[in-house]
Write a protein that holds these residues in place. Structure first.
Motif, PDB file in Angstrom:
ATOM      1  N   VAL A  68      -1.340   2.297   7.910  1.00 25.74           N
ATOM      2  CA  VAL A  68      -1.466   0.988   7.266  1.00 25.74           C
ATOM      3  C   VAL A  68      -0.645   0.890   5.986  1.00 25.74           C
ATOM      4  CG1 VAL A  68      -3.779   0.601   8.197  1.00 25.74           C
ATOM      5  CG2 VAL A  68      -3.523   1.620   5.933  1.00 25.74           C
ATOM      6  N   ALA A  69      -0.156   2.038   5.496  1.00 28.58           N
ATOM      7  CA  ALA A  69       0.586   2.015   4.236  1.00 28.58           C
ATOM      8  C   ALA A  69       1.985   1.445   4.457  1.00 28.58           C
ATOM      9  CB  ALA A  69       0.681   3.425   3.666  1.00 28.58           C
ATOM     10  N   ASP A  70       2.572   0.905   3.384  1.00 25.68           N
ATOM     11  CA  ASP A  70       3.959   0.458   3.448  1.00 25.68           C
ATOM     12  C   ASP A  70       4.902   1.611   3.121  1.00 25.68           C
ATOM     13  OD1 ASP A  70       3.697  -2.633   3.685  1.00 25.68           O
ATOM     14  OD2 ASP A  70       2.230  -2.023   2.180  1.00 25.68           O
ATOM     15  N   ILE A 105       0.848  -1.198   0.000  1.00 22.90           N
ATOM     16  CA  ILE A 105       0.000   0.000   0.000  1.00 22.90           C
ATOM     17  C   ILE A 105       0.878   1.240   0.000  1.00 22.90           C
ATOM     18  CG2 ILE A 105      -1.748   1.303   1.291  1.00 22.90           C
ATOM     19  CD1 ILE A 105      -2.667  -1.418   2.478  1.00 22.90           C
TER      20      ILE A 105
END
Ligand SMILES: Cc1cc2nc3c(=O)[nH]c(=O)nc-3n(C[C@H](O)[C@H](O)[C@H](O)COP(=O)(O)OP(=O)(O)OC[C@H]3O[C@@H](n4cnc5c(N)ncnc54)[C@H](O)[C@@H]3O)c2cc1C
Ligand SMILES: Nc1ncnc2c1ncn2[C@@H]1O[C@H](COP(=O)(O)O)[C@@H](O)[C@H]1O
Lengths: 327, 260
Positions: A301-303, A287
């Motif tokens: 939540v993002a990478d 993400i």
């Protein structure tokens, strides 16, 4: 005893859908290649049923009737249940689609099957099967044991690879059309409007998705999202703020009340990351978030994250992607 | 029109999911169960149909354990549903979808039902199975992934759209049938306080679950797993948008290996 596995096919643009081929490959791995039988219903199923042969399936049943085009899985379920009984099948498998789910639901009653949908992995455990499937919008995964003499399983799209296309013949056997209650033919599909999505893949099929949110500010700015998606060969999605505002139709919505997607790469642009949005995309493999607010929950939540103005970052990114891909 | 809506209590979207001690299911201790997602939209759709077709009744039905099942039924009554039936299941986890359909079918068959509405899928198990299984038990057709549902009284037909892999399909169908709604938009109404208070006193019909489950396939949960928590984004540092773009493409290629 292991009876055959029946794979019910579905057509997409006149040929067996990718979801069907994925089901064939799962069937072959749990039951052995020679134990897989295809099934296809339609106005002229014989041509497309040849696709089973190219997936390594030697035998298929066909139900042929002009009324069978575009019917819901409910109608086909009656034909499939009789076919599964006469074959002595232990497992009916379908790809991940609306049609597949509808069909499987009916088989739970009509064929007394243990039922599972949205399945990402299917394995044999002794005399029965075990499935794994994402639940709670991809926030958890459950394992279930399917108990009883029959199992009916619908896969999750893209969870398995289609078998390679190879030359192969399939022997077709017609099946009778009895057992469908008369009232089931009373509904009419009046038209199908193929949702225009340009040349790109559809949201639920795509391995790359770029979604825009309220941060895009206006319908006309959404072309920035379209262009980035096009450069990556991906599909376009949207948050509910966007579909509510009418910048994009509802079919673009990702989330709890929209589509649930799990691409390899999900790029969220100008999306805050409300829990209802996350429920539709949290199971994406990688993400990326682009947002001007470093405290936006999407960054949790993002990478990878870019804290910046999308109106500057997105055009630059589109250029860079095009350059890197030699476009 | 006699409308039945099936609703399932599911954990509130904000719930922090945890695995139960036996490892096989969700830990429901302290979880708040609500009427939500597609079911909330289905109730709204039922109320809209009732308002557009005077003389209609909306009967809400739910199969599940106490106390959460009673709570979502009361919430539905507070929104304006006329009648409620509770198929009382033993405490604990929810029944699997086919068992739920069997439990619901008995209750639904016993009351007037021309149109049965379900959600496209429940927010917890996401099976999308109950509507089709229920329709099979009731002996009527079902239509899934339905949007924009209307009743054309002159033609005695439902008119609706279905959002499928083929595109947006337009359909018409006679009653009786089961419809699984994929309605994302219809901004469900919220209950007013007097209606909430009144709903606490309204009767709810209770029916026992099916006495003897026929010999049939069932599913049994054996494991409930949560993904490792995401640790937060690796932020890309940059001076110009071009630099941000170059760095992102590089990590997508070399680290994440997802660049097309
Ligand atoms: C029952 C229910 C169901 C729902 N279902 C869904 C669903 O299925 N899908 C869904 O998406 N939502 C759903 N929602 C709505 C959800 O709660 C949020 O309201 C919605 O997701 C917000 O959309 P957004 O992130 O685009 O907008 P916002 O939350 O307003 O976020 C916009 C973001 O854009 C950023 N931004 C602004 N300008 C710029 C700029 N120039 N450059 C970069 N970034 C910028 C802001 O920092 C902000 O983070 C649902 C809500 C409810 C109650
Ligand atoms: N236990 C239940 N009681 C009443 N309705 C249910 C129950 N389980 C599922 N449903 C209905 O069926 C829909 C689909 O659920 P599922 O098949 O579990 O995804 C839900 O949105 C509800 O409308």
């Amino acid at each position: 005893m292991t009876g055959p596995t029946l794979v019910v096919g579905e057509l997409h643009d006149g040929a067996l859908s990718d979801a069907t081929k994925e089901a064939v490959s799962v069937a072959q791995s749990v039951s052995g290649k020679e134990n897989v039988v295809g099934f296809l219903a339609g106005s002229s199923p014989r041509g497309p049923a040849a696709g089973f042969g190219r997936c390594g399936v030697a035998r298929a049943l066909v139900a042929e009737d002009p009324r069978l085009d575009g019917v819901a899985g409910a109608v086909v379920a009656h034909l499939v249940a009789s076919a599964a009984d006469s074959l002595g099948a232990e497992l009916v498998l379908v790809g991940g689609s609306t049609f597949g789910r509808d069909l499987i639901a009916r088989l739970g009653i009509r064929w007394n099957a243990a039922v599972a949908t949205g399945v990402t992995s299917l394995t044999r455990t002794g005399a029965s099967f075990e499935v794994r499937r994402p639940v709670f919008g991809g926030r958890a995964t459950e394992t279930r044991q399917l108990e009883g003499a029959h199992a009916a399983v619908a896969l999750r799209p893209h969870a398995s690879a289609a078998p390679p296309d190879s030359p192969g013949e399939v022997a077709l056997t017609p099946v009778p059309l009895d057992g469908v209650p008369a009232s089931f033919w009373a509904a009419k599909r009046l038209s199908v409007e193929v949702v225009s999505r340009g040349a790109g893949p559809s949201l639920t099929d795509a391995s790359i998705i770029v979604s825009g949110g309220r941060g895009v500010r206006a319908a006309e700015n959404f072309r920035l999202i379209d262009e980035l998606a096009a450069s990556l060969g991906g599909a376009v999605g949207a948050s509910r703020a966007v579909t509510d505002a009418g910048w994009r139709p509802e079919s673009y919505q990702v989330g709890q009340t929209g589509k649930q997607v799990s691409p390899q790469l999900y790029v969220a642009v100008g999306i805050s990351g409300a829990v209802q949005h996350l429920m539709g995309m949290i199971s994406s493999r990688v993400i990326v978030a682009i947002n001007s607010d470093s405290t936006a929950p999407i960054f949790k939540v993002a990478d990878y994250g870019i804290v910046g103005d999308l109106f500057q970052v997105v055009p630059a990114l589109t250029q860079e992607v095009k350059r890197a891909r030699g476009q | 029109m006699e409308i039945v809506v099936c609703v399932k209590p599911v954990p509130d979207a904000e719930t922090r999911l945890r695995t139960a001690a036996d490892g096989s299911t969700l830990d429901i201790e302290a979880v708040k169960f609500v009427l939500t997602g597609y079911d909330e939209s289905a109730v709204e759709q039922a109320l809209l149909l009732k308002e557009a077709n005077p003389g209609s009744k909306v009967h809400v039905v739910s199969a599940g354990p106490p106390p959460r099942t009673e709570e979502v039924l009361r919430a539905s009554l507070a929104l304006g549903c006329d009648l409620a039936t509770w198929v009382e299941m033993p405490p604990g986890v929810a029944p699997d979808p086919v068992s739920a359909a069997r439990a619901l079918a008995r209750a639904v068959a016993a009351v007037p039902h021309e149109l049965v509405l379900c959600g496209k899928n429940a927010g917890d198990d996401e099976a999308g199975v109950v509507a089709g299984a229920l329709a099979e038990l009731l002996g009527v057709p079902d239509y899934s992934a339905v949007l924009d549902l209307r009743w054309d009284a002159a033609a005695s037909r439902l008119r609706f759209q279905r959002s499928t892999e083929a595109g947006v399909e337009k359909w018409e169908a006679p009653l009786p049938c089961v419809v699984a709604l994929q309605q994302a938009w219809n901004d469900p109404r919220t209950a007013k306080l007097p209606a909430i208070l009144k709903s606490r006193r309204l009767p709810i019909a209770k029916v026992p679950p099916e006495a003897a489950i026929p010999a049939t396939g069932t599913t049994r949960p054996t494991k409930f797993e949560l993904p490792p928590p995401r640790t937060g984004a690796k932020l890309i540092e940059f001076k110009t948008p071009e630099e941000a773009a170059q760095k992102l493409v590089k990590v997508l290629k070399e680290d994440a290996k997802v660049f097309p």
